[in-house]
Design an enzyme around this catalytic site. Structure first.
Site, short mmCIF file in Angstrom:
data_model
loop_
_atom_site.label_atom_id
_atom_site.label_comp_id
_atom_site.label_asym_id
_atom_site.label_seq_id
_atom_site.Cartn_x
_atom_site.Cartn_y
_atom_site.Cartn_z
N THR A 140 0.85 -1.25 -0.01
CA THR A 140 -0.02 0.14 0.03
C THR A 140 0.74 1.27 0.05
OG1 THR A 140 -1.36 1.38 1.57
CG2 THR A 140 -0.02 -0.40 2.62
N ASP A 141 0.19 2.27 -0.60
CA ASP A 141 0.83 3.55 -0.41
C ASP A 141 1.45 4.10 0.85
OD1 ASP A 141 -1.44 4.48 -0.08
OD2 ASP A 141 -1.47 5.96 -1.48
N GLU A 142 0.39 3.53 2.02
CA GLU A 142 0.66 4.30 3.25
C GLU A 142 1.88 3.64 3.76
OE1 GLU A 142 -2.69 3.56 5.97
OE2 GLU A 142 -3.96 4.06 4.65
N TYR A 165 -1.50 -0.39 11.43
CA TYR A 165 -1.87 -0.88 9.97
C TYR A 165 -0.76 -0.60 8.96
CZ TYR A 165 -3.41 -1.06 5.25
OH TYR A 165 -3.58 -1.53 3.86
N LYS A 169 1.82 -3.70 7.15
CA LYS A 169 2.12 -3.65 5.98
C LYS A 169 3.65 -3.32 5.40
CE LYS A 169 -0.71 -4.40 3.27
NZ LYS A 169 -1.06 -5.54 2.53
P1 NAD Z 1 -10.64 -6.26 2.90
O1 NAD Z 1 -10.49 -6.05 4.29
O2 NAD Z 1 -11.55 -6.11 2.15
O3 NAD Z 1 -10.32 -7.71 2.59
C1 NAD Z 1 -9.33 -8.60 3.26
C2 NAD Z 1 -9.51 -10.15 3.08
O4 NAD Z 1 -8.91 -10.76 3.78
C3 NAD Z 1 -11.12 -10.55 3.62
O5 NAD Z 1 -11.60 -11.41 2.48
C4 NAD Z 1 -10.61 -11.33 4.85
O6 NAD Z 1 -11.41 -12.35 5.22
C5 NAD Z 1 -9.29 -12.04 4.38
N1 NAD Z 1 -8.52 -12.36 5.41
C6 NAD Z 1 -8.15 -11.56 6.53
N2 NAD Z 1 -7.09 -12.10 7.55
C7 NAD Z 1 -7.01 -13.27 6.91
C8 NAD Z 1 -6.04 -14.47 6.90
N3 NAD Z 1 -5.41 -14.40 8.31
N4 NAD Z 1 -6.06 -15.40 6.23
C9 NAD Z 1 -6.65 -15.52 5.23
N5 NAD Z 1 -7.57 -14.30 4.72
C10 NAD Z 1 -7.73 -13.37 5.71
O7 NAD Z 1 -9.29 -5.58 2.33
P2 NAD Z 1 -9.01 -4.91 0.79
O8 NAD Z 1 -9.44 -3.35 1.00
O9 NAD Z 1 -9.62 -5.65 -0.06
O10 NAD Z 1 -7.50 -4.93 0.86
C11 NAD Z 1 -7.01 -6.09 0.07
C12 NAD Z 1 -5.35 -6.00 0.14
O11 NAD Z 1 -4.97 -4.61 -0.68
C13 NAD Z 1 -4.90 -5.47 1.80
O12 NAD Z 1 -3.67 -6.21 1.73
C14 NAD Z 1 -4.71 -4.14 1.70
O13 NAD Z 1 -3.57 -3.86 2.59
C15 NAD Z 1 -4.11 -3.80 0.29
N6 NAD Z 1 -4.48 -2.45 -0.07
C16 NAD Z 1 -5.92 -1.82 0.00
C17 NAD Z 1 -6.07 -0.52 -0.54
C18 NAD Z 1 -7.49 -0.17 -0.33
O14 NAD Z 1 -7.82 1.06 -0.47
N7 NAD Z 1 -8.46 -0.71 0.14
C19 NAD Z 1 -5.25 0.14 -1.12
C20 NAD Z 1 -4.03 -0.36 -1.22
C21 NAD Z 1 -3.59 -1.95 -0.96
O1 DAU Z 2 -3.99 4.41 0.67
C1 DAU Z 2 -4.19 2.92 0.92
C2 DAU Z 2 -4.97 2.73 1.98
O2 DAU Z 2 -6.16 3.05 1.87
C3 DAU Z 2 -5.39 1.33 2.21
O3 DAU Z 2 -3.91 0.56 2.57
C4 DAU Z 2 -6.28 0.82 3.34
O4 DAU Z 2 -6.32 -0.63 3.25
C5 DAU Z 2 -7.55 1.50 2.87
O5 DAU Z 2 -8.45 1.16 4.21
C6 DAU Z 2 -7.24 3.03 2.95
O6 DAU Z 2 -6.85 3.62 4.21
P1 DAU Z 2 -7.49 5.17 4.52
O7 DAU Z 2 -7.31 5.23 5.94
O8 DAU Z 2 -7.08 6.14 3.66
O9 DAU Z 2 -8.85 5.00 4.18
P2 DAU Z 2 -10.37 5.04 4.91
O10 DAU Z 2 -11.59 4.81 3.98
O11 DAU Z 2 -10.66 4.64 6.31
O12 DAU Z 2 -10.40 6.45 5.16
C7 DAU Z 2 -10.12 7.60 4.06
C8 DAU Z 2 -9.88 9.01 4.63
O13 DAU Z 2 -11.26 9.40 5.25
C9 DAU Z 2 -8.96 9.05 5.69
O14 DAU Z 2 -8.35 10.32 5.77
C10 DAU Z 2 -9.96 9.02 7.09
C11 DAU Z 2 -11.13 9.49 6.66
N1 DAU Z 2 -12.54 9.15 7.30
C12 DAU Z 2 -12.71 7.76 7.15
C13 DAU Z 2 -13.63 7.40 7.78
C14 DAU Z 2 -13.92 5.84 7.89
C15 DAU Z 2 -13.24 10.11 7.77
O15 DAU Z 2 -13.19 11.45 7.71
N2 DAU Z 2 -14.32 9.49 8.39
C16 DAU Z 2 -14.50 8.40 8.48
O16 DAU Z 2 -15.87 7.56 9.03
#
Ligand code: NAD
Ligand code: DAU
Length: 369
Positions: A140-142, A165, A169
């Site tokens: 992730t970019d985080e 988190y 990662k």
């Molecule tokens: P999500 O939380 O929607 O899904 C995670 C999945 O992993 C779920 O299906 C969960 O059941 C499964 N899981 C959790 N623990 C597990 C374990 N111990 N063994 C097997 N399966 C398990 O997450 P997402 O938003 O789809 O993100 C997927 C991946 O992409 C993550 O690695 C996250 O860090 C990365 N990512 C997410 C974003 C974003 O914006 N959502 C951006 C960049 C990278």
């Molecule tokens: O940048 C990639 C990441 O983006 C992934 O690695 C993470 O898995 C994914 O959860 C996401 O992280 P963020 O923390 O950026 O996403 P989130 O949707 O939780 O929040 C986006 C922004 O909105 C953040 O600045 C916090 C803010 N926020 C979030 C929630 C849930 C609010 O202001 N109110 C809210 O209720």
């Protein structure tokens, strides 16, 4: 024909990726390993569950015996590791499971793949591997930490994660890097910006705000709402991962992003405007919300996230110039399509909000006001 282990394939991005693969590489076999935590949902995969090239296996990536046995059962060509605890707010409440799943789980997968793929050793003692195998870590970019008003993350930006988190990662990302260096293990790492689109669990900003507008609930904006995220449609993330998996140079890191920075408050305003517009137009007669009550008054500013990263922005020059990948969605079309997806999938929303969701919501947001 490839056999691909996708972990976390029942979650938001993983389920979109499984469907993307089955649609675009119709000869490949996908084995989806998912623990079905609160974030995993087999409903996300209802369209493909009958597909003969798709197998679902319930299990934990941090369970070494189980993972090793799975690698004995299948000859995987590729591993794509999505499985993770993914929500920053939950990592602030309970970091431990993030360490177990995101770090230990990654190490167990790496080792299982290394053992399964190793064919021998070279003259210098480094392992040699089967041809055409690869492990891809979805990072992730985080991991790069936070930016000020200017600048962008490149692949060489120092890793300085700020939340439990992102630290977990980053640890996983660095373990993959170390396997690439120490064992010449065939890998890629992708680091993507914030995703949006269908099937995202409504703990994350966009689906949470859409759900609350439909329910005429308050819209909890953390702090001043001027934090910036760089949004990419999930289908573009899937095509980016697929491009790196099949064409990325071994042991390289690739950023994935769509050059689409928005302040959180802008996102919330867009959601208010577009949900109201669609309901006013009568596009969803089954939704009984009194749309005249949808207004800016639903917005409330609540206590900020601890250690909240101010701004993310991805420089995607490497993947676009080297591999020719481009995002296909503009944010303007993607967000409207996404809002329509949630409006037309209220059963899905109701299903994921049953179970522990209400309890999570109360616990998380009652103390923030
Ligand atoms: P999500 O939380 O929607 O899904 C995670 C999945 O992993 C779920 O299906 C969960 O059941 C499964 N899981 C959790 N623990 C597990 C374990 N111990 N063994 C097997 N399966 C398990 O997450 P997402 O938003 O789809 O993100 C997927 C991946 O992409 C993550 O690695 C996250 O860090 C990365 N990512 C997410 C974003 C974003 O914006 N959502 C951006 C960049 C990278
Ligand atoms: O940048 C990639 C990441 O983006 C992934 O690695 C993470 O898995 C994914 O959860 C996401 O992280 P963020 O923390 O950026 O996403 P989130 O949707 O939780 O929040 C986006 C922004 O909105 C953040 O600045 C916090 C803010 N926020 C979030 C929630 C849930 C609010 O202001 N109110 C809210 O209720």
């Amino acid at each position: 024909m490839k056999t691909i282990l996708v972990t976390g394939g029942a979650g938001f991005i993983g389920s979109n990726f499984v469907k993307y693969q089955l649609n675009t590489h119709t000869d490949d076999i996908i084995v989806n390993l998912d623990a079905l935590t609160y974030a995993g949902n087999l409903e996300n995969l209802a369209d493909v569950e009958e597909n003969p090239n798709y197998v679902f296996v319930k299990g934990d990536i941090a369970d070494k015996a189980f993972v090793d046995a799975l690698f004995s059962e299948y000859n995987f060509d590729y591993v794509v590791n999505f499985a993770a605890e993914s929500h920053v707010d939950r990592s602030i409440e309970n970091p431990e499971i993030f360490v177990k799943t995101n770090i230990l789980g990654t190490q167990i997968l790496l080792n299982a793949a290394k053992n399964a793929w190793q064919t021998g050793k070279d003259d210098l003692g480094y392992p040699t591997y089967k041809e055409d195998v690869k492990y891809l870590q979805v990072s992730t970019d985080e991991v790069y930490g936070a930016l000020g008003k200017t600048g962008m993350f490149t692949e060489t930006t120092p890793i300085t994660p700020n939340s439990p988190y992102s630290a977990s990662k980053a640890s996983a990302d660095l373990l993959v890097r170390a396997y690439g260096n120490t064992f010449k293990f065939p890998m890629n790492i992708t680091r993507c910006s914030n995703n949006y689109g269908p099937n995202q669990f409504p703990e994350k900003l966009i689906p949470l705000m859409i759900a609350n507008v439909i329910d005429l609930k308050e819209l909890p904006i953390y702090g001043d709402g001027m934090q910036v995220r760089d949004w990419l449609h999930v289908k573009d993330h899937c095509s980016g991962i697929d491009t790196v998996l099949r064409h990325g140079r071994l042991n390289e890191v690739y950023n994935i992003g769509g050059n689409n920075e928005k302040a959180n408050i802008q996102i919330v305003d867009l959601i208010i405007e577009n949900v109201k517009k669609r309901l006013e137009e009568g596009a969803y007669p089954d939704i009984k919300t009194d749309y005249t009550k949808i207004s800016d008054d639903l917005k409330i500013h609540v206590e900020d996230r601890l250690g909240h990263d101010r701004r993310y922005a991805i420089d995607n020059t490497k993947i676009t110039t080297e591999l020719g990948w481009e995002p296909s969605y503009t944010f303007e079309e993607g967000i409207v399509e996404t809002i329509d997806w949630y409006l037309s999938h209220q059963d899905w929303v109701a299903q994921v909000k049953s179970g522990g969701y209400q309890e999570y919501y109360e616990k998380m947001y009652s103390k923030k006001k």
